[in-house]
Design a protein around this motif. Structure first.
Motif, PDB file in Angstrom:
ATOM      1  N   LEU A 182      16.047  11.096  85.675  1.00  0.00           N
ATOM      2  CA  LEU A 182      15.171  11.515  86.764  1.00  0.00           C
ATOM      3  C   LEU A 182      13.711  11.549  86.317  1.00  0.00           C
ATOM      4  O   LEU A 182      12.801  11.215  87.090  1.00  0.00           O
ATOM      5  CB  LEU A 182      15.597  12.886  87.270  1.00  0.00           C
ATOM      6  N   LYS A 183      13.481  11.981  85.063  1.00  0.00           N
ATOM      7  CA  LYS A 183      12.101  11.961  84.576  1.00  0.00           C
ATOM      8  C   LYS A 183      11.550  10.541  84.523  1.00  0.00           C
ATOM      9  O   LYS A 183      10.386  10.296  84.858  1.00  0.00           O
ATOM     10  CB  LYS A 183      12.048  12.599  83.189  1.00  0.00           C
ATOM     11  N   LEU A 184      12.381   9.592  84.061  1.00  0.00           N
ATOM     12  CA  LEU A 184      11.928   8.205  84.007  1.00  0.00           C
ATOM     13  C   LEU A 184      11.658   7.656  85.406  1.00  0.00           C
ATOM     14  O   LEU A 184      10.680   6.919  85.621  1.00  0.00           O
ATOM     15  CB  LEU A 184      12.988   7.351  83.297  1.00  0.00           C
ATOM     16  N   ARG A 185      12.533   8.029  86.343  1.00  0.00           N
ATOM     17  CA  ARG A 185      12.341   7.535  87.710  1.00  0.00           C
ATOM     18  C   ARG A 185      11.128   8.172  88.361  1.00  0.00           C
ATOM     19  O   ARG A 185      10.460   7.543  89.204  1.00  0.00           O
ATOM     20  CB  ARG A 185      13.591   7.816  88.544  1.00  0.00           C
ATOM     21  N   SER A 186      10.844   9.457  87.974  1.00  0.00           N
ATOM     22  CA  SER A 186       9.675  10.094  88.565  1.00  0.00           C
ATOM     23  C   SER A 186       8.385   9.396  88.135  1.00  0.00           C
ATOM     24  O   SER A 186       7.373   9.469  88.847  1.00  0.00           O
ATOM     25  CB  SER A 186       9.635  11.573  88.198  1.00  0.00           C
ATOM     26  N   GLU A 187       8.427   8.736  86.956  1.00  0.00           N
ATOM     27  CA  GLU A 187       7.243   8.004  86.517  1.00  0.00           C
ATOM     28  C   GLU A 187       6.922   6.825  87.426  1.00  0.00           C
ATOM     29  O   GLU A 187       5.782   6.341  87.452  1.00  0.00           O
ATOM     30  CB  GLU A 187       7.453   7.504  85.082  1.00  0.00           C
ATOM     31  N   LEU A 188       7.935   6.376  88.182  1.00  0.00           N
ATOM     32  CA  LEU A 188       7.733   5.220  89.054  1.00  0.00           C
ATOM     33  C   LEU A 188       7.156   5.600  90.403  1.00  0.00           C
ATOM     34  O   LEU A 188       6.844   4.715  91.212  1.00  0.00           O
ATOM     35  CB  LEU A 188       9.074   4.489  89.264  1.00  0.00           C
ATOM     36  N   LEU A 189       7.027   6.915  90.654  1.00  0.00           N
ATOM     37  CA  LEU A 189       6.481   7.338  91.933  1.00  0.00           C
ATOM     38  C   LEU A 189       4.981   7.052  91.978  1.00  0.00           C
ATOM     39  O   LEU A 189       4.260   7.319  91.012  1.00  0.00           O
ATOM     40  CB  LEU A 189       6.756   8.828  92.153  1.00  0.00           C
ATOM     41  N   ASP A 190       4.529   6.580  93.107  1.00  0.00           N
ATOM     42  CA  ASP A 190       3.108   6.262  93.249  1.00  0.00           C
ATOM     43  C   ASP A 190       2.278   7.492  93.565  1.00  0.00           C
ATOM     44  O   ASP A 190       1.124   7.602  93.161  1.00  0.00           O
ATOM     45  CB  ASP A 190       2.922   5.217  94.363  1.00  0.00           C
ATOM     46  N   ASP A 191       2.884   8.441  94.291  1.00  0.00           N
ATOM     47  CA  ASP A 191       2.159   9.646  94.680  1.00  0.00           C
ATOM     48  C   ASP A 191       2.083  10.578  93.457  1.00  0.00           C
ATOM     49  O   ASP A 191       3.087  11.091  92.977  1.00  0.00           O
ATOM     50  CB  ASP A 191       2.889  10.335  95.833  1.00  0.00           C
TER      51      ASP A 191
END
Length: 489
Positions: free
Chosen positions: A305-314
């Motif tokens: 989830l931390k890695l995926r949160s890095e992909l968020l643009d906002d």
């Protein structure tokens, strides 16, 4: 308020009352046996005295009857025949009395006062007065053979020929008291009679405190007490083994299985304890595996989830996700730490407190904190890493929530005390009850250290109590919180 039963007892009785089960059972058995023995001896002595009194009264009447007949006989003889008759009696025997004629009363050195002897003298005297009402007064006494004087010229019984007394009076090997009767049969003529009672040893035969009886009672009492102590010890020894096993299990030490020997009740208790110990051990192992599995299983999705949160643009949304994931990760780590830190597998050892506290103080000072401490040269037996973690948690709390910290060590009878004081605002009185609860943090603590989990005090108390000690929190009179660790010396 009602006091416990033990506190209502006198101080001297509380001090004399043993603390161990072996001591208490032994004391109760010894006291019970002594009371029973003394009561039985008192009853037996009373019956013995009553029986001796009845036998002495019967013997007294028999002696009085014989003495009255002898007095009548000698009084009936002409004066010049009395000495001849006495000489014939000495040579030929045939009488139970040693008889002598004196010109006056012969003083007799009496035996020590004895109630039964006094009763015999009174009974014989009364019977003689009844049988011989017209006779002058009678002088009766008991005397020992070696002190008995038989004539006015100070002739003693021991000075007489053996043939005169050996069949009448008992002189050897165990002398008995001799009854002496003197009466004036006519003016200037005193009849002197000496004889043994039908039971010569009637005075000692009714003595309940005779050495042979006391020796027999003492021997029987000693044998019974020894057997009782052996039985009590055989009962309490398995209980001591059970207590040691429970203490070892509480200290996480591997104790050998309890032997299934002894009484049926102890065998059942030993089996139940062993089964309980196995269940608790399995529970602890399952709990460790569960938390390790939870930690392992949760960290993987948290990392994803931390890695995926890095992909968020906002960026603001990404920061919120990261904060929530960091908080979740911290909660998982805190829960795992709470389980592991309260269950430390170590062997107890002698710890020099100066060395342990010195390392903690130096580490804090290197980190820029102010810690006051002075070596005291004391040692304590504990688990080194566990004790270091407990004191370290208290020191960390003091440094986080106060401007500076102080550590003091001192000893009292039976205890060693470590006090960690901070210089913060202290703790409200109504908050002390919940300080040791997990995840409980006061407002001041959240302001000073927002990354804490509220687990340090609970972990420290669990470690200290596992060492049979106490962790006490109190506000210092001069300000700040004072955490006091008391360990057995």
């Amino acid at each position: 308020m009602h006091k416990p039963p033990r506190e209502r007892l006198p101080v001297w009785l509380r001090r004399a009352w043993p603390q161990s089960l072996l001591g208490r059972l032994s004391l109760v058995m010894v006291a019970g046996l002594l009371v029973t023995q003394l009561t039985a001896s008192a009853i037996w002595a009373s019956q013995l005295r009553a029986k001796a009194q009845v036998e002495a009264q019967s013997a007294s009447l028999y002696m009085a009857n014989g003495a009255a007949g002898a007095i009548r006989y000698f009084r009936s003889l002409p004066a010049n025949y009395r000495l001849l008759q006495i000489q014939q009696l000495r040579e030929m025997g045939g009488t139970r009395f040693f008889v002598n004629l004196n010109s006056s009363y012969v003083p007799v050195r009496e035996i020590a006062p004895h109630p039964l002897a006094r009763s015999v003298i009174d009974t014989i005297g009364a019977a003689l007065k009844t049988d011989l009402p017209h006779s002058p007064s009678f002088h009766l006494a008991f005397a020992w053979p070696d002190q008995l004087v038989v004539s006015g010229d100070d002739v003693r019984l021991a000075d007489l020929p053996d043939a005169w007394v050996q069949h009448i009076l008992l002189l050897k090997p165990d002398p008995a008291p001799i009854l002496v009767i003197q009466t004036e049969i006519e003016p200037g003529n005193w009849l002197y009679m000496a004889a043994l009672m039908p039971n010569p040893y009637f005075l000692s035969g009714n003595d309940p405190l005779a050495w042979d009886r006391l020796a027999l009672q003492g021997l029987s009492l000693a044998v019974v007490l020894l057997l009782c102590l052996l039985v009590v010890r055989s009962i309490t020894r398995p209980l001591a083994a059970l207590s040691d096993a429970a203490a070892a299990f509480g200290q996480d030490e591997r104790a050998p299985p309890l032997p299934e020997t002894g009484s049926r009740e102890f065998i059942n208790t030993a089996r139940a304890f062993s089964a309980m110990r196995e269940r608790i051990q399995r529970y602890i192992e399952d709990r460790e595996r569960l938390f390790i599995s939870i930690s392992h299983d949760l960290r993987t999705p948290i990392t994803r989830l931390k890695l995926r949160s890095e992909l968020l643009d906002d960026e603001s949304l990404r920061n919120e996700f990261e904060e929530d994931l960091d908080e979740l990760d911290m909660m998982v780590k805190g829960a795992l730490q709470c389980v592991k830190d309260s269950d430390i597998h170590e062997n107890p050892a002698e710890i020099k407190l100066d060395a342990l506290l010195g390392r903690l103080v130096r580490s804090a000072q290197l980190a820029g904190h102010t810690v006051a401490w002075q070596a005291a040269g004391m040692t304590v037996r504990a688990k080194p890493l566990a004790l270091k973690r407990a004191v370290g948690n208290l020191l960390d709390n003091a440094l986080f929530y106060g401007q500076r910290a102080e550590i003091r060590t001192y000893s009292a009878p039976g205890t060693v005390t470590i006090a960690v004081r901070d210089h913060g605002p202290g703790v409200p009185e109504d908050a002390f009850a919940s300080l040791f609860d997990p995840y409980v943090r006061l407002a001041h603590g959240r302001e000073r250290n927002d990354g804490g989990m509220g687990l340090g005090l609970g972990i420290a108390r669990g470690i200290i109590e596992a060492h049979d000690g106490q962790l006490i929190l109190e506000n210092h009179p001069e300000g700040g919180l004072n955490a006091i660790i008391r360990l057995p010396a």
